[in-house]
Design an enzyme around this catalytic site. Structure first.
Site, short mmCIF file in Angstrom:
data_model
loop_
_atom_site.label_atom_id
_atom_site.label_comp_id
_atom_site.label_asym_id
_atom_site.label_seq_id
_atom_site.Cartn_x
_atom_site.Cartn_y
_atom_site.Cartn_z
N SER A 81 0.80 -1.22 0.00
CA SER A 81 0.00 0.00 0.00
C SER A 81 0.83 1.28 0.00
CB SER A 81 -0.95 -0.01 1.19
OG SER A 81 -0.24 -0.12 2.39
N HIS A 121 -5.99 -3.88 -0.03
CA HIS A 121 -5.99 -2.88 -1.10
C HIS A 121 -6.33 -3.49 -2.45
CE1 HIS A 121 -4.70 0.69 1.09
NE2 HIS A 121 -3.98 -0.14 1.84
N LYS A 165 -12.26 -0.50 3.31
CA LYS A 165 -11.66 0.22 2.20
C LYS A 165 -12.66 0.26 1.03
CE LYS A 165 -7.00 0.02 3.86
NZ LYS A 165 -6.15 -0.96 4.51
C1 PLP Z 1 -5.77 -1.21 5.93
C2 PLP Z 1 -5.00 -2.45 6.04
C3 PLP Z 1 -5.16 -3.31 7.12
C4 PLP Z 1 -6.04 -2.96 8.28
O1 PLP Z 1 -7.39 -3.01 7.91
P1 PLP Z 1 -8.48 -2.48 8.95
O2 PLP Z 1 -9.70 -3.23 8.58
O3 PLP Z 1 -8.57 -1.01 8.74
O4 PLP Z 1 -7.96 -2.81 10.30
C5 PLP Z 1 -4.47 -4.50 7.12
N1 PLP Z 1 -3.65 -4.84 6.11
C6 PLP Z 1 -3.45 -4.02 5.07
C7 PLP Z 1 -2.52 -4.41 3.97
C8 PLP Z 1 -4.10 -2.78 5.00
O5 PLP Z 1 -3.88 -1.97 3.99
#
Ligand code: PLP
Length: 402
Positions: free
Chosen positions: A186, A214, A245
């Site tokens: 990310s 992502h 997301k």
């Molecule tokens: C955003 C993200 C997380 C955390 O996700 P949440 O549901 O916000 O806790 C975990 N791993 C990756 C690769 C992320 O980008």
């Protein structure tokens, strides 16, 4: 040893963070999360830094579904799942997710951070080994710390190094090995090379786990994620991802895997057993978001078009970009305070972006991570490029157009 010196030490750390130009301040938004947001004290700006890839954070159908679910099931569950916190709707959403990701079953968590914190400890013991990409998300790193398996780290996306770490683990007598990677990195905007990872995993008899936060909702056919994009969905053992997301951007995470793995998580995963059940509103919203994502080819086409347009325009303007084939498009700056300055200037031009610096990315590699979004039009993207050119020229990052 004293309380006074403890608080002095905290203050000193804070001063250091400020002195190094690494202070992260939070802007306040007074509107819904969307393509355009209202920032307190600034006004309406185009948002280029949300994980709102499909533009669903303020989607009317999802909001209506969340409202309806609140009316029917109330506000909170006041329980963990195994005591009295499992609604029929939890199982509906878990089945939705399993069907979408293409696994036997899935299990919900409060966040993907929790899913990653949960997943390793029940599956791997001291005789086992985890082989983890060096750029994996913080929650994976923490999850690995919580399990007793031997730890190996391979240089990011370096398949030769992955192979040598697996060979080391095998030589050390590892019983089971698990390769763990983000599906998309990310901070850099690159996809993991899952075909090579799976091929290497086959040769070593290793398991493969992918964190697809992502990607879920917008990468691959029907947005089913990077394993589907690469055609290795049947070889990947475990997928973790988020509802926070592309899938509406609210909250919730999950592990999708074989039935036995999901069953074991329900028995042993600590963030599942000792933390509250997802709320009805989140479940109703997620159920609708998954339906929209499945059928959202139009949204994905817009997203892809915006990403291609921004990348081409920014490259032509002379900016150094990271990543490839993904709506995360980091604009590399280098110095942390220059990156912060750039973000400030862009905000005054009506473009909301965030500078990322240490400890989120390595020192000296500060960047502005832009993220494209299906809520934007081609005109919006062009306006963003113009603003970057203006600010980048002022700061001497690019030569600009005479
Ligand atoms: C955003 C993200 C997380 C955390 O996700 P949440 O549901 O916000 O806790 C975990 N791993 C990756 C690769 C992320 O980008």
């Amino acid at each position: 040893m004293s309380r006074t010196s403890f608080y002095e030490a905290v203050d000193e750390t804070l001063s250091t963070i400020r002195a190094e130009g690494l202070w992260k301040s939070e802007r306040e938004i007074t509107s819904p999360q969307a393509g355009t947001v209202t920032v307190a004290g600034v006004g309406e700006v185009m948002n280029l830094c949300a994980n709102n890839y499909l533009g669903l954070a303020d989607n009317a159908e999802i909001m209506a579904a969340a409202h309806d679910t609140i009316e029917r099931y109330g506000y909170g569950m006041a329980s963990v799942r195994f005591i009295c916190g499992t609604l029929d709707l939890h199982r509906v959403v878990e089945a939705d997710i399993a069907d979408y990701i293409g696994t036997d079953d899935a299990i919900l968590f409060a966040a993907c951070f929790d899913a990653n914190a949960a997943v390793f400890e029940p599956l791997l013991a001291a005789e086992d080994a985890v082989i983890s990409d060096s750029l994996n998300h913080a929650s994976i790193i923490d999850g690995i710390r919580l399990c007793k398996a031997q730890r190996y780290r391979f240089a990011t996306r370096d398949m030769a190094d992955l192979e040598s770490k697996l060979a080391e683990a095998a030589a050390a007598g590892a019983r089971h090995t698990m390769i763990v990677t983000d599906g998309v990195f990310s901070m850099d905007g690159y996809l993991a090379d899952l075909p090579s990872i799976c091929e290497i995993a086959d040769r070593f008899g290793s398991l493969v786990m992918v964190d697809d936060c992502h990607a879920t909702g917008f990468i691959g056919p029907q947005g089913r994620g990077t394993p589907w994009f690469h055609g290795v969905q049947d070889r990947v053992d475990i997928v973790t991802s988020t509802l926070g997301k592309a899938l509406g951007g609210a909250m919730g995470g999950f592990i999708a895997a074989r039935q036995s793995v999901v069953d074991l998580m329900r028995q042993r995963a600590r963030p599942y057993l000792f933390s509250n059940a997802l709320t009805p509103a989140l479940l109703g919203g997620a159920h609708k978001a998954l339906e929209i994502a499945r059928t959202g080819d139009g949204l994905r086409a817009q997203l892809e078009m915006n990403a291609a347009r921004f990348r081409a325009g920014m490259t032509a303007a002379g900016f150094e970009l990271s990543g490839q084939g993904h709506p995360i498009i980091p604009v590399m700056i280098g110095d942390a305070s220059v990156a912060t300055d750039m973000a400030e200037r862009l905000l005054s031009e009506g473009i909301y972006v965030t500078a990322f610096s240490f400890p989120v990315v390595p020192r000296g590699t500060a960047r502005i991570r832009t993220q494209m979004n299906a809520a934007h039009t081609s005109e919006d993207v062009d306006r963003a490029i113009e603003a970057f050119v203006a600010a980048g020229t002022e700061l001497g990052l690019i030569e600009g157009f005479a």
